[in-house]
Design a protein around this motif. Structure first.
Motif, mmCIF file in Angstrom:
data_model
loop_
_atom_site.group_PDB
_atom_site.id
_atom_site.type_symbol
_atom_site.label_atom_id
_atom_site.label_comp_id
_atom_site.label_asym_id
_atom_site.label_seq_id
_atom_site.Cartn_x
_atom_site.Cartn_y
_atom_site.Cartn_z
ATOM 1 N N ARG A 562 4.331 8.760 -2.827
ATOM 2 C CA ARG A 562 2.990 8.695 -3.438
ATOM 3 C C ARG A 562 2.327 7.356 -3.155
ATOM 4 O O ARG A 562 1.142 7.291 -2.835
ATOM 5 C CB ARG A 562 3.082 8.912 -4.950
ATOM 6 C CG ARG A 562 3.255 10.361 -5.308
ATOM 7 C CD ARG A 562 3.250 10.570 -6.813
ATOM 8 N NE ARG A 562 3.394 11.994 -7.086
ATOM 9 C CZ ARG A 562 3.997 12.500 -8.162
ATOM 10 N NH1 ARG A 562 4.504 11.687 -9.073
ATOM 11 N NH2 ARG A 562 4.082 13.804 -8.326
ATOM 12 N N PHE A 563 3.107 6.299 -3.321
ATOM 13 C CA PHE A 563 2.571 4.974 -3.002
ATOM 14 C C PHE A 563 2.128 4.938 -1.543
ATOM 15 O O PHE A 563 1.035 4.461 -1.224
ATOM 16 C CB PHE A 563 3.636 3.894 -3.249
ATOM 17 C CG PHE A 563 3.248 2.556 -2.677
ATOM 18 C CD1 PHE A 563 2.420 1.702 -3.389
ATOM 19 C CD2 PHE A 563 3.690 2.166 -1.419
ATOM 20 C CE1 PHE A 563 2.025 0.487 -2.849
ATOM 21 C CE2 PHE A 563 3.304 0.952 -0.881
ATOM 22 C CZ PHE A 563 2.471 0.113 -1.596
ATOM 23 N N SER B 585 0.147 4.635 -8.682
ATOM 24 C CA SER B 585 1.075 4.573 -7.547
ATOM 25 C C SER B 585 1.883 3.273 -7.542
ATOM 26 O O SER B 585 2.912 3.179 -6.878
ATOM 27 C CB SER B 585 0.324 4.738 -6.224
ATOM 28 O OG SER B 585 -0.548 3.648 -6.012
#
Lengths: 596, 596
Positions: A562-563, B585
């Motif tokens: 996700r990052f 995030s």
């Protein structure tokens, strides 16, 4: 001092869960590469690297290699020679070399984790065996039987080491300019004369002999790169019977004072009527050298990966230990004088950037290694061809991206330490200095970009890209019904489509102006690298979900992905815009307008 | 070795043509800062830096500062002390200090070019006088009359140098944790006890005395950052009458072994019942220290700029001289064995990136200096307030962007040299190592980002941003009818609008979650920096057009601006996307999931 622990859990996840190495090795006929055996190799490799090589990293930097002007000898840093002896005794030198030449015949993809560990543990030391691997490849593919018997076997068992002698003071990238000469002797050998620079492992005290692979010109050679031949020039002369004779006309004239990798000897090597043996065909030396170079480029990519991983491990430890300031959203450890700095979003940004680029980059690098195995051992002709096209396509991406990300990750890791990162004590600045060479040698980042854009995309009409896009599409299709993957699959698919369109648009512009290729190359390479990583991150999440990994492991993969999609993949927007702007903004400025 | 030539043409263009310094200095009442005088100062400064400081840069790196364990003394590299004597003799120390304390009263904006030159010529050396400037500011604003008479005058005339003693082993950014103690003596002085680390210029052989400004706690001080006071602690005791007495309880315990700036002494300083004098009010030391720190932050920004410029000059020279390969669009120098590498688009990309960031960055830095002058000397209260708000807003941008760009530019410059960039001989790797400290000291990049986002935007409700946006809008309006500027004005206006929207959206999210501020900070700072640079590049083109500069100069500005808008400004897209993705995030990952 920085520490190192081999990341065995993630290495195994990459090899087995994502790349399916167990089944692949079996299918390719590597009988001795069962999971049990590979796992034992990884464990033993981790032990060797953590306990033997890693502790020598700092002293290698502090003491460096020492050159003796009188004798021309080079003394390696304390402990380096003994570590090499252990490496040879452990059978590591020939791990992935063919059994017929004394190697252990393991798959390339089982060797890369060891390579990554060595680079992380002690990059400067790792350059000595690395250069042997390049020479091994060249002899394997282009050597005559007696050359293989005499030189190759000695390289495979680690008795001798190898070098690649390409660069001269006036020519690096443009080897067509090289001046070293080789004139035929009566006995079938050649007399080699000239000066080579930047010869890694060119002289040292590890072994009794050193096998130099030297590019030189025959007397009747055509000008430019079509007139270059490759020669074997040992430090001590060796007969066709393998008997070692007198000292050859090869001498180290100096070693370079460098920014980093002080423990690697970077030598000026003077050839003075040195006895050399032609390897491969006359005037085809560059092609033979490229055999070595492609292997070496993948290997240098792993250097970036290894350094990034070691840097991350240390930055993470420091971020958990160092107490400084309070979380903006309220104290997290109110009983302590301050919170650990990992509570701060910006420290997390730096850590997650390292984690995302390192774990994703591991798959990029390891996948390339599986392609090497498929190309060499695949039963199906079409599969081999496809793997070869894809390998050619990803090689410059692996080399350039993993090394530039290595520089970036060591940068962030140092930054996590604040001012403490700048002093030698913590070892972070050494990692940053060592990493800096990787974007330069074996072809700078700009050269990789041209190789990708000019050769792999334009000349070969994107054959490798098509395979990669097909791989992405197959994955996306496979995951179509999987709600849990949708957040990654949808943007990945969109990026893959954009990648294809960008490629076509550059091709169209290049018809009218050849400089469009060079102008787009750098940004195209990184655009490609980030899309490739998006693919590997999506696959990592998918593979983790269906694996037997712990819930924490699965969550970590998903959160890091996700990052990556939220905060790293958007870099493609800047690269796409730069590509779209065309060559004019680079090429229209008159040379005199640059200044000075 | 790398060379340096002061970029006088571009310095003058920035000062006079873009920033209108001649009229500004007159309006602010600097009678002695006529163009003639400032020009003479620039010429003489260029001579001093090119001929005295620049040639000492390499030996400063090679020899470094040497610490004597027995005496606690530090010997600076060969030539450093003599250069300092010339600097003092030339009257450079007090160039911008008030005339009443022995300075020359020149505007700050006339001093920054000299500062830039010093940093480019010899960053390590430049840190000695730099720290004096910080101490000068603190004494100017917070010192008692006798302290100014005794200490300030000695700093202004360069007889003594100063330091800033903040950091301790367990506290850097978070000064609330500091432990150094100050207990009152009977004579009104204090006994200071504690250990400070990373003290730049903490010990040396330039001057007879050193004036340490030390943060410490009084016995009754409240905990945390509200209980910190500032003390003057000279190396040799000084009475209120200015008479120098015996050695104070101040001793250098060690110097750090660092990645770069080897010629700067980075000291551990031990205070052992050292006589110190309270400066300013008790427990208000942090505020007084911030006076020094803001000056120092702008100054460190200029360090990044100076190194970038020197790196660019050398990369450009090499790119014009080094013959390697042929232009993809056909040979450019067919009579030579190869074309100079400046024909290659990717080399131009690296060069133009340096040029765009350096020349644009010069305006960013110099403009901040004009704001310092307006704040200090403006006749109009509202003008002073606006300038102060804008200065506060741009200070973290100047510090973080110019230093990160300094790292980036020295990176590209080294890369232009290929493998030759990695060896000490060419001096490029020293510039890269030296640049690396600038993103760390005086507050890391992450700290600057928090200062911008948390304090200057959130707490102060974007007062400075409003002034900047007003400045951009005024410029765009002014250029509305100017067809020649349209290609820059249109995208600049769009970016300014987006900047405002981004700011509002972060503010809205921050209401619900304080971590949104920290999560956006880094990307917001760079987004801001790139839009600011777009403004300065558009203004540069406009100013060049109406100036008496040569056609070549005007063309160079326009072409570089086009490069900037086409290939650098798009980085804002990636930063905007990262900002837009929010804090989740970064913050949702459990601390244990990071690994290890």
């Amino acid at each position: 001092m920085s520490t190192y622990k081999a990341p065995l859990a993630d290495i195994r996840f990459a090899l087995y869960d994502v790349l399916g190495a167990e089944a692949l090795f079996a299918r390719l006929g590597f009988a001795d590469a069962s999971r049990d055996i590979v796992d034992a190799v990884l464990d033993e490799g981790a032990r060797f690297n953590e306990t033997v090589l890693a502790p020598l990293n700092r002293i290698g930097d502090e003491v460096g290699c020492v050159y003796d002007k009188t004798s021309g000898d080079v003394t390696t840093p304390p402990g380096f020679k003994q570590a090499y002896a252990q490496y040879v005794d452990g059978g590591w030198a020939g791990l992935t070399s063919p059994i017929e030449f004394g190697g252990q015949g393991m798959p390339h993809a089982a060797g890369v984790p060891l390579k990554e560990m060595i680079d992380a543990a002690n990059l400067a030391w790792g350059n000595f065996p690395l250069l042997s691997h390049g020479a091994t490849e060249a002899l394997l593919h282009h050597g005559e039987a007696w050359q293989q018997e005499v030189f190759l076997k000695a390289l495979v068992d680690g008795r001798w080491t190898g070098t690649m002698c390409l660069t001269e003071p006036h020519c690096g990238t443009d080897l067509g300019l090289l001046k070293t000469r080789a004139t035929p002797n009566a006995d079938g050998s050649h007399a080699v004369n000239g000066t080579k620079i930047f010869i890694t492992a060119g002289e040292h005290d590890f072994t009794d002999n050193i096998v130099h692979l030297v590019l030189a010109r025959l007397p009747d050679a055509p000008a430019g790169s079509k007139g270059i031949s490759l020669f074997i020039v040992p430090k001590f002369k060796v007969g066709k019977d393998g008997v070692v004779g007198e000292r050859n006309g090869v001498r180290c004239g100096a070693i370079e004072h460098k920014m980093g990798i002080h423990g690697s000897a970077t030598c000026v090597i003077n050839f003075d009527d040195a006895q050399g043996w032609l390897i491969g065909e006359p005037n085809k030396g560059l092609a033979a050298m490229f055999t070595m170079m492609n292997t070496a480029r993948l290997a240098v990519g792993l250097q970036g990966l290894g350094l990034a991983d070691r840097a991350y491990q240390n930055a993470l430890r420091y971020a958990r230990e160092r107490l400084q300031g309070r979380s903006l959203s309220g104290p997290k450890q109110p009983d302590k004088p301050a919170d650990p700095i990992i509570v701060h979003p910006d420290v997390r940004r730096m850590l997650l950037t390292q984690k995302a680029l390192t774990e994703g980059g591991r798959l990029l690098g390891y996948h390339a290694a599986t392609l090497v195995d498929v190309v060499g051992h695949g039963a199906d002709e079409q599969e081999r061809q496809q793997a070869d096209a894809l390998l050619g396509f990803v090689t410059p991406i692996v080399k350039a991206c993993l090394t530039e990300w290595g520089v970036e990750c060591t940068y962030h890791a140092l930054q996590c330490f604040g001012g403490h990162g700048y002093i030698a004590e913590h070892g972070m600045e050494q990692l940053a200095r060592d990493a800096r060479i990787t974007t330069l040698y074996e072809g700078t980042t700009g050269i990789q970009a041209l190789d990708l854009m000019g050769r792999k995309v334009m000349q070969l009409q994107g054959a490798g890209l098509r395979v990669f896009l097909g791989m992405i599409e197959a994955f996306c299709k496979e995951q179509e019904g999987n709600e849990a993957l949708h957040e990654f699959v949808a943007p990945l698919r969109a990026k893959a489509g954009e990648w294809q369109q960008l490629t076509i648009s550059i091709g169209q512009r290049a018809v009218a102006n050849a400089d469009e290729v060079g102008a787009a190359a750098y940004d195209y390479l990184f655009y490609s690298g980030y899309v490739a990583l998006a693919y590997w991150w999506a696959r990592s999440v998918a593979a983790a979900e269906t694996s037997s990994q712990s819930d924490a492991f699965k969550a970590a993969k998903r959160e890091t992905a996700r990052f990556y999609f939220a905060r790293i993949l958007p870099r493609t927007q800047a690269h796409a815009a730069a590509i779209g702007s065309g060559a004019a903004s680079l090429m229209s400025m008159d040379v005199t307008h640059f200044g000075g």
